[in-house]
Design an enzyme around this catalytic site. Structure first.
Site, PDB file in Angstrom:
ATOM      1  N   PRO A 167       0.809  -1.222   0.000  1.00  0.00           N
ATOM      2  CG  PRO A 167      -0.953  -1.597   1.482  1.00  0.00           C
ATOM      3  CD  PRO A 167       0.362  -2.169   1.032  1.00  0.00           C
ATOM      4  CB  CYS A 168       1.180   3.762  -2.525  1.00  0.00           C
ATOM      5  SG  CYS A 168      -0.449   4.250  -3.175  1.00  0.00           S
ATOM      6  CD  GLN A 169      -3.558   3.479   0.461  1.00  0.00           C
ATOM      7  OE1 GLN A 169      -2.532   2.829   0.712  1.00  0.00           O
ATOM      8  NE2 GLN A 169      -4.680   2.904   0.079  1.00  0.00           N
TER       9      GLN A 169
ATOM     10  CG  LEU B 252       5.358   4.883   1.613  1.00  0.00           C
ATOM     11  CD1 LEU B 252       5.779   3.625   0.863  1.00  0.00           C
ATOM     12  CD2 LEU B 252       6.503   5.412   2.451  1.00  0.00           C
ATOM     13  CB  SER B 253       0.785   9.027  -1.687  1.00  0.00           C
ATOM     14  OG  SER B 253       0.333  10.027  -2.562  1.00  0.00           O
TER      15      SER B 253
END
Length: 381
Positions: A74-76, A78-79
Site C-alpha cells: 500500500p502506497c497511501q 508514502l504518497s
C-alpha cells in the site's frame, strides 16, 4: 522452463498479467474482497489467492520456493498526497509483516531468488528519505544485492505514471553482465533517488547496484487510440456541465482549449480538478487540461477531483465526460478481455491501484528472466 512467483497485495492480478505465460503463480494475497473477486475472474478462478490480511499470513500458507516475490504494498502513507506517516503508517506499514514472511522463507531455506517492490515515487523521499533507507536495509539484511529505479508507464502507455521499484537478487546468485552500470542512468535514476543513496548504511551501500535496463522501444499508442467512440458506463456531460468545467479553468488552461478549437481536427484531452491558490491567496478548485496525448496518472476515486475527465474538442464543439472504466483499464495496459467490476468506482479503483502491465513485462524480460536463465545454466554446467 516456467518460472514461479508469489504476488502480494495482488489487487486484480495485473503483475501476473505483465509477467505472462512463462510464469506460474504459486501464491497470491489480497485483503480487499472486491479486488479478490476481480483477481479470480481474470486468473482462471484464482485458487492460489488467499483473501486475508498479510499480517495474518504465515509461512505455512506459502507453498514451494518462488523464483520471484512481487509486492505492490500500500502506497497511501508514502504518497506525496498522503499524511506523511510513511512506513509507520497503518497502510504502508503493511510492509513490515510482509518482510517478516520474507525472513521466514529464508529461515526455511526457501528464500526467493528475486524480490521486487513497487510503490509510488514518494517512497524515495518519504520521512526525509529514511523510509527508503529502511527498505534498503531490509534487502541488505537478507544478503540481497539490490537497486531501485523509477519507471514511468509513459514509455509504454499514454499515461504519466512514474513508479518506484526496488529489486533485489539473492546474494548467492550471479547477475549477468550488462544488467548493472557503474553509476546512475538518467532514464531510470532521478536525482531524488541518487540523493537517497547517501542515507544508506555502509553495508547496504556495498550491496547496492545500479540496474541498467535497455531503453524501451518508442511507444506506438496515443491517448486518442484508446478512447472509446461509444463509451460504456459513462454519459456525456450536458452543455451546462461542460461550461462549468470551462469556467473552472485558469486563463492558461482556457488558452489550451482555444488552441485545440482552432486546430482544424478532433483533439482529445484529459482534465483533473485540483485545488490551487490564486493570486489573491484564496484556494479554489480548478480544472486543468492537457492535450499532449498523455493522460494524467490514474488514481483511486476517493472523490470527484481524483476521477479523470475526457474533453473532446472539434472546432467550436466541446464535449466532456468521465473517463470510462474500460479506457482506464487500457491505460494500464490490460487487454480488452480483462473482466472489470460492474460498478464504476470499483473498476476505477482497481485500475488506479494497479501496476502498469507493460512495465512489469519490461522488468521481467530484461531483468528477472535473464537472471533466472543465467543461474539455471550455471546449475546445469
Amino acid at each position: 522452463m516456467r518460472h514461479s512467483y508469489y504476488d502480494f497485495f495482488a489487487g486484480g492480478g495485473m503483475a501476473g498479467i505483465g509477467l505472462g505465460d512463462a510464469w506460474t503463480c504459486l501464491f497470491a494475497n489480497e485483503n480487499d474482497p472486491q479486488k479478490a473477486e476481480s483477481y479470480r475472474a481474470n486468473h482462471h478462478g484464482g485458487r492460489e489467492l488467499l483473501l486475508r490480511d498479510v499480517a495474518a499470513v504465515t509461512r505455512d500458507d506459502l507453498p514451494g520456493s518462488p523464483d520471484l516475490v512481487w509486492a505492490s504494498f500500500p502506497c497511501q502513507d508514502l504518497s506525496l498526497a498522503g499524511n506523511g506517516a510513511g512506513l509507520a503508517g497503518k497502510r504502508s506499514g503493511m510492509f513490515k509483516p510482509f518482510w517478516q514472511l520474507m525472513r521466514a522463507l529464508h529461515a526455511d531455506g526457501r528464500g526467493p531468488k528475486i524480490i521486487a517492490l513497487e510503490n509510488v515515487y514518494g517512497a524515495i523521499t518519504s520521512n526525509g528519505g529514511r523510509d527508503f533507507a529502511t527498505l534498503a536495509a531490509a534487502f541488505s539484511g537478507l544478503g540481497y544485492r539490490f537497486g531501485a529505479m523509477v519507471v514511468d508507464a509513459v514509455h509504454f502507455l499514454p499515461q504519466s505514471r512514474p513508479r518506484f521499484f526496488m529489486i533485489g537478487i539473492r546474494g548467492d546468485l550471479a547477475v549477468p553482465p550488462g544488467l548493472t552500470g557503474d553509476g546512475p542512468c538518467a532514464l531510470w535514476h532521478p536525482p531524488a533517488l541518487v540523493e537517497g543513496c547517501n542515507l544508506l548504511s555502509r553495508t547496504a551501500a556495498s550491496r547496492w547496484r545500479w540496474w541498467n535496463l535497455p531503453t524501451p522501444p518508442a511507444r506506438n499508442t496515443t491517448l486518442a487510440s484508446l478512447i472509446e467512440n461509444k463509451p460504456t458506463g459513462v454519459a456525456w456531460h450536458s452543455k451546462a456541465e461542460t461550461r462549468y468545467l470551462l469556467d473552472m479553468m485558469s486563463d492558461h488552461n482556457r488558452k489550451k482549449v482555444d488552441a485545440a478549437s482552432q486546430a482544424g481536427e478532433r483533439v482529445i484531452g484529459t482534465i483533473y480538478r485540483r485545488t490551487r491558490t490564486g493570486p489573491d491567496g484564496i484556494r479554489r478548485q480548478r480544472a486543468e487540461v492537457r492535450f499532449d496525448q498523455i493522460a494524467g496518472c490514474l488514481r483511486t476515486p476517493a472523490g470527484g477531483s481524483s476521477r479523470q475527465t475526457i474533453m473532446v474538442v472539434s472546432g467550436k464543439t466541446i464535449r466532456s465526460r468521465l473517463l470510462s472504466t474500460r479506457e482506464a483499464a487500457l491505460l494500464m495496459g490490460l487487454p480488452e478481455s480483462y473482466v472489470l467490476p460492474e460498478r464504476y468506482n470499483a473498476a476505477y479503483k482497481l485500475a488506479g491501484d494497479g501496476v502498469a502491465v507493460p512495465v512489469v513485462r519490461h522488468l521481467s524480460q530484461t531483468l528477472f528472466e535473464p537472471v533466472l536463465h543465467r543461474n539455471r545454466l550455471a546449475l546445469v554446467a
